[in-house]
Write a protein that holds these residues in place. Sequence first.
Motif, mmCIF file in Angstrom:
data_model
loop_
_atom_site.group_PDB
_atom_site.id
_atom_site.type_symbol
_atom_site.label_atom_id
_atom_site.label_comp_id
_atom_site.label_asym_id
_atom_site.label_seq_id
_atom_site.Cartn_x
_atom_site.Cartn_y
_atom_site.Cartn_z
ATOM 1 N N GLY A 87 12.522 -9.992 10.859
ATOM 2 C CA GLY A 87 11.909 -11.180 11.441
ATOM 3 C C GLY A 87 10.392 -11.048 11.534
ATOM 4 N N PHE A 88 9.833 -10.018 10.895
ATOM 5 C CA PHE A 88 8.383 -9.837 10.840
ATOM 6 C C PHE A 88 7.835 -10.692 9.686
ATOM 7 C CE2 PHE A 88 4.619 -6.937 9.923
ATOM 8 C CZ PHE A 88 3.978 -7.192 11.128
ATOM 9 N N LYS A 89 6.525 -10.918 9.701
ATOM 10 C CA LYS A 89 5.896 -11.742 8.653
ATOM 11 C C LYS A 89 6.122 -11.153 7.254
ATOM 12 C CE LYS A 89 2.433 -11.100 11.280
ATOM 13 N NZ LYS A 89 1.118 -10.865 11.904
ATOM 14 N N LYS A 90 6.193 -9.832 7.206
ATOM 15 C CA LYS A 90 6.364 -9.140 5.926
ATOM 16 C C LYS A 90 7.634 -8.303 5.966
ATOM 17 C CE LYS A 90 2.439 -10.423 4.089
ATOM 18 N NZ LYS A 90 2.331 -11.086 2.788
ATOM 19 N N THR A 91 8.172 -7.992 4.773
ATOM 20 C CA THR A 91 9.375 -7.160 4.709
ATOM 21 C C THR A 91 9.006 -5.685 4.795
ATOM 22 O OG1 THR A 91 9.309 -6.870 2.322
ATOM 23 C CG2 THR A 91 10.472 -8.829 3.160
ATOM 24 N N ARG A 92 10.040 -4.862 4.980
ATOM 25 C CA ARG A 92 9.852 -3.420 4.993
ATOM 26 C C ARG A 92 9.176 -2.953 3.702
ATOM 27 N NH1 ARG A 92 13.899 0.569 3.978
ATOM 28 N NH2 ARG A 92 14.547 -0.802 2.276
ATOM 29 N N ASP A 93 9.648 -3.483 2.568
ATOM 30 C CA ASP A 93 9.086 -3.056 1.289
ATOM 31 C C ASP A 93 7.618 -3.465 1.140
ATOM 32 O OD1 ASP A 93 11.543 -2.005 0.847
ATOM 33 O OD2 ASP A 93 12.043 -3.222 -0.904
ATOM 34 N N ASP A 94 7.258 -4.646 1.667
ATOM 35 C CA ASP A 94 5.842 -5.069 1.659
ATOM 36 C C ASP A 94 4.974 -4.074 2.429
ATOM 37 O OD1 ASP A 94 6.528 -7.454 0.372
ATOM 38 O OD2 ASP A 94 6.702 -8.580 2.245
ATOM 39 N N ILE A 95 5.463 -3.696 3.599
ATOM 40 C CA ILE A 95 4.696 -2.780 4.460
ATOM 41 C C ILE A 95 4.555 -1.418 3.787
ATOM 42 C CG2 ILE A 95 4.628 -1.621 6.713
ATOM 43 C CD1 ILE A 95 4.357 -4.574 7.096
ATOM 44 N N PHE A 96 5.673 -0.946 3.238
ATOM 45 C CA PHE A 96 5.676 0.340 2.533
ATOM 46 C C PHE A 96 4.607 0.335 1.435
ATOM 47 C CE2 PHE A 96 7.148 2.787 -1.169
ATOM 48 C CZ PHE A 96 7.305 4.040 -0.606
ATOM 49 N N PHE A 97 4.575 -0.762 0.661
ATOM 50 C CA PHE A 97 3.657 -0.872 -0.469
ATOM 51 C C PHE A 97 2.203 -0.966 0.014
ATOM 52 C CE2 PHE A 97 1.354 -3.382 -3.678
ATOM 53 C CZ PHE A 97 1.543 -2.565 -4.775
ATOM 54 N N GLU A 98 1.980 -1.776 1.039
ATOM 55 C CA GLU A 98 0.617 -1.972 1.548
ATOM 56 C C GLU A 98 0.054 -0.655 2.110
ATOM 57 O OE1 GLU A 98 -1.050 -4.688 0.996
ATOM 58 O OE2 GLU A 98 -2.857 -3.965 2.021
ATOM 59 N N LEU A 99 0.901 0.095 2.829
ATOM 60 C CA LEU A 99 0.465 1.402 3.350
ATOM 61 C C LEU A 99 0.109 2.332 2.188
ATOM 62 C CD1 LEU A 99 3.015 1.912 6.292
ATOM 63 C CD2 LEU A 99 0.559 1.480 6.517
ATOM 64 N N LYS A 100 0.947 2.309 1.164
ATOM 65 C CA LYS A 100 0.725 3.167 0.005
ATOM 66 C C LYS A 100 -0.607 2.842 -0.682
ATOM 67 C CE LYS A 100 3.426 5.031 -3.797
ATOM 68 N NZ LYS A 100 4.526 4.742 -4.714
ATOM 69 N N GLN A 101 -0.921 1.556 -0.758
ATOM 70 C CA GLN A 101 -2.205 1.124 -1.332
ATOM 71 C C GLN A 101 -3.374 1.733 -0.570
ATOM 72 O OE1 GLN A 101 -0.831 -0.018 -4.174
ATOM 73 N NE2 GLN A 101 -2.519 -1.471 -4.253
ATOM 74 N N ASN A 102 -3.124 2.029 0.700
ATOM 75 C CA ASN A 102 -4.164 2.611 1.558
ATOM 76 C C ASN A 102 -4.008 4.127 1.714
ATOM 77 O OD1 ASN A 102 -5.920 0.338 2.956
ATOM 78 N ND2 ASN A 102 -3.834 -0.458 2.720
ATOM 79 N N ASP A 103 -3.263 4.748 0.775
ATOM 80 C CA ASP A 103 -3.054 6.199 0.798
ATOM 81 C C ASP A 103 -2.322 6.682 2.048
ATOM 82 O OD1 ASP A 103 -3.925 6.997 -1.638
ATOM 83 O OD2 ASP A 103 -6.013 7.326 -0.996
ATOM 84 N N ILE A 104 -1.447 5.849 2.563
ATOM 85 C CA ILE A 104 -0.626 6.242 3.711
ATOM 86 C C ILE A 104 0.828 6.239 3.253
ATOM 87 C CG2 ILE A 104 0.165 5.557 6.022
ATOM 88 C CD1 ILE A 104 -2.692 4.169 6.216
ATOM 89 N N ILE A 105 1.466 7.399 3.400
ATOM 90 C CA ILE A 105 2.823 7.545 2.871
ATOM 91 C C ILE A 105 3.835 7.448 4.009
ATOM 92 C CG2 ILE A 105 4.357 8.958 1.456
ATOM 93 C CD1 ILE A 105 1.693 7.997 0.072
ATOM 94 N N ALA A 106 4.529 6.306 4.060
ATOM 95 C CA ALA A 106 5.673 6.160 4.973
ATOM 96 C C ALA A 106 6.922 6.436 4.138
ATOM 97 C CB ALA A 106 5.706 4.772 5.560
ATOM 98 N N ARG A 107 8.083 6.505 4.788
ATOM 99 C CA ARG A 107 9.300 6.795 4.003
ATOM 100 C C ARG A 107 10.415 5.826 4.331
ATOM 101 N NH1 ARG A 107 11.903 12.649 3.767
ATOM 102 N NH2 ARG A 107 13.349 11.732 2.290
ATOM 103 N N LYS A 108 11.105 5.368 3.277
ATOM 104 C CA LYS A 108 12.317 4.560 3.496
ATOM 105 C C LYS A 108 13.451 5.552 3.751
ATOM 106 C CE LYS A 108 10.701 1.350 -0.015
ATOM 107 N NZ LYS A 108 11.063 0.629 -1.259
ATOM 108 N N TYR A 109 13.526 6.007 4.972
ATOM 109 C CA TYR A 109 14.409 7.121 5.337
ATOM 110 C C TYR A 109 15.434 6.586 6.319
ATOM 111 C CZ TYR A 109 14.915 12.178 6.477
ATOM 112 O OH TYR A 109 15.336 13.471 6.636
#
Length: 365
Positions: A288-310
Amino acid sequence: MINVTRSSMPDFDEYIEEIRELWNSHWLTNMGVKHKELQIELEKYLEIPHIALYTNGHLALEGIWEALDFPKGSEVITTPFTFCSTIHAFVRKGLIPVFCDVDPESYCIDANKIEKLITNKTVAICPVHVYGNMCDVEKIDAIAKKHNLKVVYDAAHAFAVKYKGVSSACFGDFTMFSFHATKVFNTIEGGAVCFKNDDLIVKMNDLKNFGIHGPEDTLYIGGNAKMNEFQAAMGICNLRHIEREIEKRRLVVERYKKNLGGVNGIHFCKQQENVTPNYAYLPVIFDGFKKTRDDIFFELKQNDIIARKYFYPLVNELECYSSFDYANVEATPVAKYLADRVLTLPLYADLSEEDIDKICNIILK
Ligand SMILES: *Cc1c(COP(=O)(O)O)cnc(C)c1O
């Protein structure tokens, strides 16, 4: 770059001091003094009568299933919302995984759904204290007693966690810990089997050393999974600082919650009642957030921040289990819901407030 985790390490000089005597003894592995010392320290710290130290958590799990020695084709009720090692360990011993759905609050196996999965082939339950959340140990214990099943806990995430003041090491027939570099407590790589039954001491210790009991005496067809002296020395050092490390993790988690708590569509795991946490992971559900989990994952990655779909994908949707009868995601809808929406954010003791704020601002933007 900000990675999802960063290994805890003692000061360089502290470790060097710890390994100095190995240059005198030239005794590098095979249950040397460091191995013995760490074992005793951990038995005290985890408040468990017996620990067998292993070279990693996965082989510790395999050691447990070797000791149990169930007939091939027997069934083990477990969770799909875990690292594949949990399942691989017993499948590699010829057992069959039966996937039970998870609880929507703890993300651990849903104890209310275990009993209907029991068949005449069921021999054990293998729950996971996922993210350091405790399973419903009381209900699982009652089910196991009633149906005469063994319980093997994968506590890779639950080092130092307590339930009603009792150490996570003390539940079920066996508890496995992983001391991998990415875990709250590490021995570089490493693992442990915890148990209470005195009769298993010889077996659990011999199994990790080819089954060799004495110079002319081999009792089991064991593999090789001994923790070496350098690993044990790392553990001895890291254990000295564990309370401070966990406290620093707590502060990191609190800052994340201060920044992101209350935002529509961002959901944190609820702190469990009666549980002393270890702040091992920071799973966030985007629903129910403005963006999906995958959007957030990708946006963080663009900023050199590595989150995990864990954990995504679930174990019951992995390629290697596609031919298994019970590997069916439709049977575990809660686990599927979580796997599609969860992101674990960077979390380690030395993560700075500045970095936490940066991560949160990217998500909110
Ligand atoms: C890390 C982990 C393992 C495996 O432990 P290793 O020490 O890496 O072999 C098993 N199960 C879970 C849930 C884990 O997170």
